[in-house]
Design a protein around this motif. Sequence first.
Motif, PDB file in Angstrom:
ATOM      1  N   GLY A  88       5.541   4.891  11.046  1.00 43.10           N
ATOM      2  CA  GLY A  88       4.152   5.603  11.275  1.00 43.10           C
ATOM      3  C   GLY A  88       3.237   5.346  10.101  1.00 43.10           C
ATOM      4  N   MET A  89       2.053   5.370  10.364  1.00 41.90           N
ATOM      5  CA  MET A  89       1.117   5.057   9.346  1.00 41.90           C
ATOM      6  C   MET A  89       0.582   6.273   8.890  1.00 41.90           C
ATOM      7  SD  MET A  89      -0.755   1.757  10.569  1.00 41.90           S
ATOM      8  CE  MET A  89      -2.413   1.939   9.698  1.00 41.90           C
ATOM      9  N   LYS A  90       0.307   7.158   9.693  1.00 39.23           N
ATOM     10  CA  LYS A  90      -0.388   8.388   9.289  1.00 39.23           C
ATOM     11  C   LYS A  90       0.368   9.368   8.652  1.00 39.23           C
ATOM     12  CE  LYS A  90       0.517  11.039  13.747  1.00 39.23           C
ATOM     13  NZ  LYS A  90       0.124  11.517  14.952  1.00 39.23           N
ATOM     14  N   GLN A  91       1.837   9.104   8.796  1.00 38.27           N
ATOM     15  CA  GLN A  91       2.835   9.815   8.131  1.00 38.27           C
ATOM     16  C   GLN A  91       2.954   9.578   6.619  1.00 38.27           C
ATOM     17  OE1 GLN A  91       3.364   8.662  11.093  1.00 38.27           O
ATOM     18  NE2 GLN A  91       4.288  10.131  12.508  1.00 38.27           N
ATOM     19  N   ALA A  92       2.389   8.157   6.263  1.00 39.40           N
ATOM     20  CA  ALA A  92       2.346   7.920   5.025  1.00 39.40           C
ATOM     21  C   ALA A  92       1.253   8.388   4.042  1.00 39.40           C
ATOM     22  CB  ALA A  92       2.535   6.320   4.857  1.00 39.40           C
TER      23      ALA A  92
END
Length: 395
Positions: free
Chosen positions: A364-368
Amino acid sequence: MAFKAPRIQVVDDVLMANELEQVFGPDLGASVISSLDGERAKFEARQIVTGFVVGEHNDAVVIDVGYKSEGIVPREEFVAEETSPGSKVQVMIVEIMPNGEMLLSKRQADLEIGWNQVLGNNKEGDKVKGKVLRKIKGGLLVDIGVPVFLPASQVDLRRAPDVGEYIGQIVEAEIIKIDAERKNIVVSRRKVLEEERKKNRENLVKELHVGDLREGQVKNITDFGAFIDLGGLDGLLHITDMSWGRVNHPSEVVQLGMKIEVVVLDYDAERNRISLGLKQKTRNPWEDIGDRYPMQSAHDGEVVNLMTYGAFVRLEPGIEGLVHVSEMSWTKQVTHPSEVVKPGDKVRVMILEINHDKQEISLGMKQAERNPWDNIKDKFPVGQKIKGTIRNVTN
């Protein structure tokens, strides 16, 4: 007892003729002509004779072959050490001119002698060695003592892209056709290689085991892999067994003619099929994947491929994960990953899930990043008046 002619007193032509007739008899003219004809009969065109170098004149070498006059050979047919006076040489009579002058050829004599030796010592099926001289129409010219023809289709196990690469090499070949009348010999290097390959195959089969490390040579490359010659048997190195990482085409890893060490993955003796591996020579990066990439941990990666449903991100060579379009942004409704990233972009991702059996990682990109909805109530309390831009209108 040798004949001894009496001394002749020459006064004039008439007296000389009379005295010659008294000594040799009335058939003197016929005797001389007969003698000359007999000498000429001993020498004829295409005959090979032995002579001695007398000297050089202009661009020719003068040879004494025992004829009434000396013969000449073009200087270009000799090497330097062969033209010293007194050197013994075999030449072919090319032509005897009406004036008695004799044209000779050392080159043609050497060729004729060579042919006789080759034809006398060899037969169809025999193996010979020779140096590749030059490229001719349809193949190569090979010197085995005489020039013979090596067809392009018989140069190697597979047709060579450019047979000119063999010029100057010493090759072993089998005589497949002899035309003695036309002095024509056809040879095959392919037959020799096939015989060697058959022997190697028999030995290889006896000692081949799964897990063995074998050195081979890349013989052919296809979209799905590369065929490796192990020295008698060909094995398939599939594209999926070339690297733990992504390989778009086998040519990214191997090239034709390349020497390579591979692992024997499987051997089907009945079908003579061998499966080979290259990546198996190194540690499988998935073995301790959980230790290096714990759940919910954040890592840097590189976008390597885009699909309609998401982007593949490389975490390290051999380890890639998928960022689904739904996991790319907290605030944007992404319909295609190209709206957010492109191949080569460096991105920060979080490990969401690891499937060890399928060797798949969900990222996940948004979770980073910080979730803007986490403090939405503090940022925009109920009842507060705000200004914004209308982005979309729905039913």
